[in-house]
Design an enzyme around this catalytic site. Sequence first.
Site, PDB file in Angstrom:
ATOM      1  N   SER A   1      39.117  43.412  39.419  1.00  0.00           N
ATOM      2  CA  SER A   1      40.039  43.481  40.565  1.00  0.00           C
ATOM      3  C   SER A   1      41.231  44.337  40.152  1.00  0.00           C
ATOM      4  O   SER A   1      41.448  44.571  38.953  1.00  0.00           O
ATOM      5  CB  SER A   1      40.519  42.067  40.895  1.00  0.00           C
ATOM      6  OG  SER A   1      41.694  42.082  41.681  1.00  0.00           O
TER       7      SER A   1
ATOM      8  N   TYR B   1      43.625  33.529  39.992  1.00  0.00           N
ATOM      9  CA  TYR B   1      42.716  34.663  40.232  1.00  0.00           C
ATOM     10  C   TYR B   1      43.081  35.822  39.301  1.00  0.00           C
ATOM     11  O   TYR B   1      42.221  36.446  38.681  1.00  0.00           O
ATOM     12  CB  TYR B   1      42.836  35.079  41.699  1.00  0.00           C
ATOM     13  CG  TYR B   1      41.936  36.187  42.161  1.00  0.00           C
ATOM     14  CD1 TYR B   1      42.293  37.525  42.003  1.00  0.00           C
ATOM     15  CD2 TYR B   1      40.718  35.919  42.785  1.00  0.00           C
ATOM     16  CE1 TYR B   1      41.479  38.545  42.450  1.00  0.00           C
ATOM     17  CE2 TYR B   1      39.894  36.949  43.247  1.00  0.00           C
ATOM     18  CZ  TYR B   1      40.296  38.251  43.073  1.00  0.00           C
ATOM     19  OH  TYR B   1      39.476  39.274  43.521  1.00  0.00           O
TER      20      TYR B   1
HETATM   21  C1  GCO Z   1      44.800  39.049  47.155  1.00  0.00           C
HETATM   22  C2  GCO Z   1      43.423  39.653  47.300  1.00  0.00           C
HETATM   23  C3  GCO Z   1      43.104  40.545  46.106  1.00  0.00           C
HETATM   24  C4  GCO Z   1      41.857  41.347  46.420  1.00  0.00           C
HETATM   25  C5  GCO Z   1      41.408  42.217  45.276  1.00  0.00           C
HETATM   26  C6  GCO Z   1      42.426  43.243  44.932  1.00  0.00           C
HETATM   27  O1  GCO Z   1      45.018  37.932  47.643  1.00  0.00           O
HETATM   28  O2  GCO Z   1      45.671  39.762  46.598  1.00  0.00           O
HETATM   29  O3  GCO Z   1      42.441  38.648  47.444  1.00  0.00           O
HETATM   30  O4  GCO Z   1      42.956  39.744  44.985  1.00  0.00           O
HETATM   31  O5  GCO Z   1      40.798  40.498  46.751  1.00  0.00           O
HETATM   32  O6  GCO Z   1      41.070  41.442  44.174  1.00  0.00           O
HETATM   33  O7  GCO Z   1      41.896  44.061  43.908  1.00  0.00           O
END
Ligand code: GCO
Length: 255
Positions: free
Chosen positions: A146, A159
């Site tokens: 990501s 994440y």
């Molecule tokens: C968020 C998004 C991001 C995208 C992606 C960006 O809430 O910022 O979900 O995480 O999904 O990963 O590269």
Amino acid sequence: MSTSLFDLSGKTALVTGSSRGLGRAIADGFAKAGARLVINGTDQARTQAAAAEFRAAGHQAEASAFDVTDEAAVMVAFERLDAAGIAVDILVNNAGIQHRKPLVEFTSAEWGKVIATNLTSAFIIGREAAKRMIPRGRGKIINIGSLASELARPTVGPYTAAKGGIRNLTRAMAVEWAQHGIQANAIGPGYMLTDMNQALVQNPDFNNWLMSRIPSKRWGKPDELVGAAIFLASDASTYVNGQTIYVDGGMLAAM
Ligand code: GCO
């Protein structure tokens, strides 16, 4: 340039989380490039239906429904593939979840679920695939990272930690497995139009901010990942190891 460099004919690809979203788009691209697909999702019916759609389109596809966070289920899935004589040549660790809220409000269980789904699963499934690729002297592992593999924004702490881990897990896989003919790399999608991001797409303030940060001034489409995925899955990348290719409309290039 011979197009056979990007031909996946005769190869079998397991794409986790491929019944929809980015995984489905990558699986579609692989099928069109000639690969046989093992479609994965947690929902048995949806996974079977997706595999049936691939077969109806004239492609070879099997369904393998399992929860990527359930190590026992992963082991059973690989044993079933072994028993069926299905060797995974290409693994795409795509399955992932998002959970957005201030870091101070996350419970350790909520943190653990994101890490388990987005990072630990890639280790477990990558380990099982590599155990089988090493004796064959070849294999392709593509982890889905990501922009959060490089940068952070508020409310997506777990994440971000997981995706940062994906970047370095990819390097760890590369340094141990390259000698066995395995290329382990990652793709870092930018802001793509997926179900996971619908809350952001529908948020005017977020969209205004995002468009100010992306040189391409638009969201990415899932099928815009397919080129990078086929490159990393094919003979076009036999000397590429431990890299993350960002498909982000230029966002990481911009201050
Ligand atoms: C968020 C998004 C991001 C995208 C992606 C960006 O809430 O910022 O979900 O995480 O999904 O990963 O590269």
